[in-house]
Motif scaffolding. Sequence first.
Motif, PDB file in Angstrom:
ATOM      1  N   MET A 169      46.857 -57.652  -8.673  1.00 46.83           N
ATOM      2  CA  MET A 169      46.922 -56.446  -7.939  1.00 46.83           C
ATOM      3  C   MET A 169      48.280 -56.466  -6.879  1.00 46.83           C
ATOM      4  O   MET A 169      48.948 -55.473  -6.495  1.00 46.83           O
ATOM      5  N   LYS A 170      48.602 -57.609  -6.475  1.00 50.87           N
ATOM      6  CA  LYS A 170      49.329 -57.724  -5.498  1.00 50.87           C
ATOM      7  C   LYS A 170      50.911 -57.351  -6.093  1.00 50.87           C
ATOM      8  O   LYS A 170      51.713 -56.514  -5.277  1.00 50.87           O
ATOM      9  N   ASP A 171      50.983 -57.763  -7.218  1.00 55.97           N
ATOM     10  CA  ASP A 171      52.266 -57.580  -8.123  1.00 55.97           C
ATOM     11  C   ASP A 171      52.537 -56.107  -8.137  1.00 55.97           C
ATOM     12  O   ASP A 171      53.577 -55.570  -8.227  1.00 55.97           O
ATOM     13  N   PHE A 172      51.419 -55.452  -8.619  1.00 57.18           N
ATOM     14  CA  PHE A 172      51.578 -53.950  -8.938  1.00 57.18           C
ATOM     15  C   PHE A 172      51.681 -53.143  -7.739  1.00 57.18           C
ATOM     16  O   PHE A 172      52.519 -52.270  -7.716  1.00 57.18           O
ATOM     17  N   LEU A 173      51.142 -53.530  -6.547  1.00 57.26           N
ATOM     18  CA  LEU A 173      51.476 -52.799  -5.368  1.00 57.26           C
ATOM     19  C   LEU A 173      52.877 -53.164  -4.957  1.00 57.26           C
ATOM     20  O   LEU A 173      53.468 -52.145  -4.393  1.00 57.26           O
ATOM     21  N   TYR A 174      53.159 -54.233  -4.995  1.00 61.16           N
ATOM     22  CA  TYR A 174      54.593 -54.591  -4.512  1.00 61.16           C
ATOM     23  C   TYR A 174      55.689 -53.717  -5.495  1.00 61.16           C
ATOM     24  O   TYR A 174      56.575 -53.347  -5.034  1.00 61.16           O
ATOM     25  N   TRP A 175      55.410 -53.579  -6.651  1.00 60.81           N
ATOM     26  CA  TRP A 175      55.945 -52.888  -7.588  1.00 60.81           C
ATOM     27  C   TRP A 175      56.007 -51.240  -7.211  1.00 60.81           C
ATOM     28  O   TRP A 175      57.063 -50.547  -7.123  1.00 60.81           O
ATOM     29  N   ILE A 176      54.824 -50.662  -6.622  1.00 59.94           N
ATOM     30  CA  ILE A 176      54.742 -49.445  -6.204  1.00 59.94           C
ATOM     31  C   ILE A 176      55.688 -49.155  -5.030  1.00 59.94           C
ATOM     32  O   ILE A 176      56.486 -48.454  -4.873  1.00 59.94           O
ATOM     33  N   VAL A 177      55.676 -50.274  -4.125  1.00 58.58           N
ATOM     34  CA  VAL A 177      56.387 -50.406  -2.951  1.00 58.58           C
ATOM     35  C   VAL A 177      57.856 -50.310  -3.209  1.00 58.58           C
ATOM     36  O   VAL A 177      58.680 -49.568  -2.589  1.00 58.58           O
ATOM     37  N   GLU A 178      58.024 -51.099  -4.240  1.00 62.18           N
ATOM     38  CA  GLU A 178      59.615 -51.231  -4.447  1.00 62.18           C
ATOM     39  C   GLU A 178      60.215 -49.952  -5.111  1.00 62.18           C
ATOM     40  O   GLU A 178      61.117 -49.397  -4.627  1.00 62.18           O
ATOM     41  N   CYS A 179      59.207 -49.230  -5.802  1.00 59.77           N
ATOM     42  CA  CYS A 179      59.946 -47.763  -6.236  1.00 59.77           C
ATOM     43  C   CYS A 179      60.105 -46.859  -5.293  1.00 59.77           C
ATOM     44  O   CYS A 179      60.853 -46.037  -5.404  1.00 59.77           O
ATOM     45  N   PHE A 180      59.103 -46.934  -4.436  1.00 56.45           N
ATOM     46  CA  PHE A 180      59.048 -45.816  -3.273  1.00 56.45           C
ATOM     47  C   PHE A 180      60.230 -46.448  -2.461  1.00 56.45           C
ATOM     48  O   PHE A 180      60.856 -45.346  -1.726  1.00 56.45           O
ATOM     49  N   ALA A 181      60.717 -47.563  -2.143  1.00 56.56           N
ATOM     50  CA  ALA A 181      61.890 -48.226  -1.254  1.00 56.56           C
ATOM     51  C   ALA A 181      62.803 -47.681  -1.953  1.00 56.56           C
ATOM     52  O   ALA A 181      63.960 -47.349  -1.265  1.00 56.56           O
ATOM     53  N   LYS A 182      63.066 -47.726  -3.430  1.00 51.84           N
ATOM     54  CA  LYS A 182      64.433 -47.454  -4.076  1.00 51.84           C
ATOM     55  C   LYS A 182      64.520 -45.592  -3.846  1.00 51.84           C
ATOM     56  O   LYS A 182      65.690 -45.325  -3.555  1.00 51.84           O
ATOM     57  N   ILE A 183      63.394 -44.908  -3.930  1.00 46.67           N
ATOM     58  CA  ILE A 183      63.222 -43.364  -3.750  1.00 46.67           C
ATOM     59  C   ILE A 183      64.034 -43.369  -2.403  1.00 46.67           C
ATOM     60  O   ILE A 183      64.813 -42.503  -1.962  1.00 46.67           O
ATOM     61  N   HIS A 184      63.281 -43.878  -1.304  1.00 46.71           N
ATOM     62  CA  HIS A 184      63.525 -43.846  -0.062  1.00 46.71           C
ATOM     63  C   HIS A 184      65.065 -44.139   0.208  1.00 46.71           C
ATOM     64  O   HIS A 184      65.664 -43.506   1.110  1.00 46.71           O
ATOM     65  N   ASN A 185      65.466 -45.256  -0.034  1.00 48.49           N
ATOM     66  CA  ASN A 185      66.810 -45.564  -0.073  1.00 48.49           C
ATOM     67  C   ASN A 185      67.959 -44.709  -0.589  1.00 48.49           C
ATOM     68  O   ASN A 185      68.885 -44.316  -0.057  1.00 48.49           O
ATOM     69  N   LYS A 186      67.383 -44.033  -1.504  1.00 46.52           N
ATOM     70  CA  LYS A 186      68.544 -42.977  -2.184  1.00 46.52           C
ATOM     71  C   LYS A 186      68.380 -41.819  -1.483  1.00 46.52           C
ATOM     72  O   LYS A 186      69.691 -41.059  -1.242  1.00 46.52           O
TER      73      LYS A 186
END
Length: 132
Positions: free
Chosen positions: A1-18
């Motif tokens: 679960m933690k890995d999945f949530l980190y993956w989601i956060v990472e995706c949003f972070a990439k979009i945010h950075n873009k």
Amino acid sequence: MKDFLYWIVECFAKIHNKILELNDGFSHTLTDKELHFIVIGLVGVILVLIIQPLFKKLASTGHSLVITWVYVFTLIIGITFAIEIGQGITGTGQMDFADIVFGIFGFVVIFAIYAGIRGIVLAIKKGSKKRH
């Protein structure tokens, strides 16, 4: 679960950075709050433009239960994620993706039972009206 949530956060972070990179390229840069205001506002309106015609069509054909199901299903997803994230943050339980899946599956199964019973009751009512 933690890995999945980190993956989601990472995706949003990439979009945010873009988005921040795009923002930095303009002569007038927006604050983080202004960007959230614009991006979430636009995403919300895009979702309304997609979902509203679908719901309108469903409502016009008497499928209000489908609309209700979609709305409640969305709430159930949010609630189950909130519970698991809350457990992870507070340490009151074990944050587990399987709990989310089982909770959502429970709603789907129990709703199907409800819809089946409702369908039988409506069919009986319709049949008794035809006799009278």
